[in-house]
Scaffold this motif. Structure first.
Motif, mmCIF file in Angstrom:
data_model
loop_
_atom_site.group_PDB
_atom_site.id
_atom_site.type_symbol
_atom_site.label_atom_id
_atom_site.label_comp_id
_atom_site.label_asym_id
_atom_site.label_seq_id
_atom_site.Cartn_x
_atom_site.Cartn_y
_atom_site.Cartn_z
ATOM 1 N N SER A 1 0.857 -9.854 -8.005
ATOM 2 C CA SER A 1 0.306 -10.158 -6.679
ATOM 3 C C SER A 1 0.303 -11.652 -6.371
ATOM 4 C CB SER A 1 -1.127 -9.626 -6.575
ATOM 5 O OG SER A 1 -2.025 -10.435 -7.340
ATOM 6 N N GLU B 1 -0.102 -5.588 -12.377
ATOM 7 C CA GLU B 1 -0.072 -5.585 -10.911
ATOM 8 C C GLU B 1 -0.783 -6.824 -10.355
ATOM 9 O OE1 GLU B 1 1.429 -3.845 -8.711
ATOM 10 O OE2 GLU B 1 2.122 -2.078 -9.789
ATOM 11 N N LYS C 1 -2.151 -8.113 -3.156
ATOM 12 C CA LYS C 1 -1.464 -9.289 -2.607
ATOM 13 C C LYS C 1 -2.153 -9.839 -1.360
ATOM 14 C CE LYS C 1 1.976 -6.601 0.021
ATOM 15 N NZ LYS C 1 3.420 -6.312 0.129
ATOM 16 N N ARG D 1 -0.778 -2.361 -5.424
ATOM 17 C CA ARG D 1 0.318 -3.258 -5.025
ATOM 18 C C ARG D 1 0.082 -3.825 -3.621
ATOM 19 N NH1 ARG D 1 5.552 -2.724 -6.541
ATOM 20 N NH2 ARG D 1 4.552 -2.217 -8.522
ATOM 21 N N PHE E 1 7.177 -1.548 -13.191
ATOM 22 C CA PHE E 1 6.433 -1.402 -11.943
ATOM 23 C C PHE E 1 6.934 -0.194 -11.170
ATOM 24 C CE2 PHE E 1 6.002 -6.016 -12.765
ATOM 25 C CZ PHE E 1 4.617 -6.075 -12.811
ATOM 26 N N ASP F 1 7.437 1.406 -7.824
ATOM 27 C CA ASP F 1 7.525 1.095 -6.402
ATOM 28 C C ASP F 1 7.486 2.383 -5.586
ATOM 29 O OD1 ASP F 1 7.791 -1.697 -6.783
ATOM 30 O OD2 ASP F 1 9.904 -1.414 -7.280
#
Length: 422
Positions: A336, A332, A316, A312, A233, A235
């Motif tokens: 979430s 992704e 969520k 990202r 992932f 970030d």
């Protein structure tokens, strides 16, 4: 340690390597990524060195001719062969020289299987190399077949394993370019296609799959031949959602998020109409990331359309996610903790769609072709089911705990240390 990463393809073929590069840099290594110019800004924004490769496959696939082939519009084998011969093969040949230049002074090459000539270059410089495909397509196993042959059906242990022999032939259309590169640049003799698929002169090439070990815990036949690290992932603490999305999110209930990333729909206007109808029938709001899908919206009540946004941050905050099932978007979506509906197009997407559905981590996959509004309505209604909501949270916690990039870097360091000791 100086590391050169060689990769070609779409964003899903580049982003995992950027994440890996950042983690390796944190661990004191120097890293350069050699890929198509489309991704130069993306790579450099993440404080990773970039070296351009002539084969910008993303740009080729976004051309009118490339989109037609990707979509199957007026499908013709002759058209594909012509496109490959006139556009892809020459750019691949030039890219091998770019890979060679980018690898000067490197202690290690990490490569995507699409990066033709990577192993030849590592052998020439007498340095180790590691194969890192974003999806589990390389090593022959018995549990499931090569997904390019079947994304759902098992052929049985023997045929499943044999199906991976296709990987050895993937170089065949480009062996002329590979041997031209070997002769003119490396001053090496010609070789057969697939010679370095799994080993160099009898020594196995290490393989890392940046995928969840939990999702494949029943696969035993990778054994010690493949390292399963966990998803990579990327970030970015600096990313934020655009104001228009923030304002939309704050004005009502959680929306359905729709994203097909770089995949073009076959009939975008027809799909758009069906999507609008299904959202209205289920009383859902939506944020649609149009990307290169081809969808164009008028002012629709309760639907916000933007070209792109950070997955990202947006996923969520969704009620549910509709996407194409590419490994990057799919992982992704898992992270979430939100229920997902996958409408796969091609390549690895049907494989992930089927796998997650069987394990209860996504709703039954849909197909753009012959999609009925009532099917989309049913899927959207299931997004609110307690079972899917709980399963989405469960897999989120598991995926978070795997820490794939950290594990991969430690494994890479140990591989290189062990080679030095030999």
């Amino acid at each position: 340690m100086k590391v050169t990463i060689l990769t070609l393809g779409s964003r899903g073929d580049v982003q995992p390597y950027i994440a890996l590069a950042r983690e390796m840099i944190k661990n004191g290594h120097e890293v350069v990524i050699c890929t198509g110019a489309t991704f130069q800004r993306f790579i450099e924004e993440n404080k990773v060195s970039f070296y351009p490769a002539s084969a910008d496959l993303m740009a080729l696939m976004e051309s009118e001719e490339g989109r037609d082939i990707l979509n199957g519009n007026g499908f013709s084998l002759l058209k594909i062969i012509k496109f490959s011969k006139e556009k892809i093969a020459p750019s691949y040949r030039k890219s091998m020289d770019d890979f060679y230049q980018a690898s000067q002074g490197a202690d290690l090459i990490i490569y995507h299987p699409k990066a033709l000539g990577a192993v030849d270059i590592a052998l020439y410089f007498n340095i180790p190399c590691i194969c890192l495909p974003p999806v589990p397509i390389m090593y022959p196993i018995t549990e499931f077949p090569n997904f390019s042959l079947s994304s759902k059906k098992s052929f049985g242990p023997v045929l499943n394993r044999l199906s991976y022999k296709l990987v050895k032939f993937s170089e065949l259309p480009f062996i002329k370019e590979i041997n031209d590169f070997r002769g003119k640049t490396l001053k090496s003799p010609k070789r057969k296609a697939g010679l370095y698929t799994y080993d160099i002169n009898g020594s196995p090439i290490p393989i890392i799959y940046p995928i969840s070990p939990f999702l494949f815990k029943k696969v035993d036949s990778w054994k010690d031949s493949v390292f399963i690290s966990g998803f990579f992932f990327l970030d970015s603490e600096e990313e934020t959602l655009p104001n228009e999305i923030e304002n939309f999110l704050e004005k009502g209930k959680k929306p359905i998020v729709v994203s097909f990333s770089s995949m073009p729909l076959k009939n975008p206007s027809i799909f758009r109409k069906k999507l609008v109808q299904a959202l209205k029938k289920t009383n859902n709001r939506a944020v649609v990331l149009t990307g290169t899908s081809g969808m164009r919206f008028n002012q629709e009540e309760n639907i916000l359309t933007v070209e792109k946004a950070p997955h990202r941050l947006l996923f969520k905050r969704a009620k549910g996610i509709i996407h194409h099932g590419g490994v990057g978007t799919m992982s992704e979506a898992l992270l979430s903790g939100v229920p997902q509906i996958i409408i796969p197009f091609a390549v690895d997407q049907p494989f992930w769609a089927n796998l997650l559905y069987k394990k209860g981590y996504s709703i039954k996959p849909l197909q753009e072709k012959n999609l009925e509004v009532f099917e989309l309505v049913q899927a959207l209604e299931q997004v609110g089911n307690k079972e899917y909501i709980e399963n989405a949270q469960k897999i989120k916690n598991i995926i978070q705990s795997e820490n794939g990039i950290h594990r991969a870097v430690k494994h890479i360091e140990s591989v290189v240390d062990n080679i030095k000791k030999e």
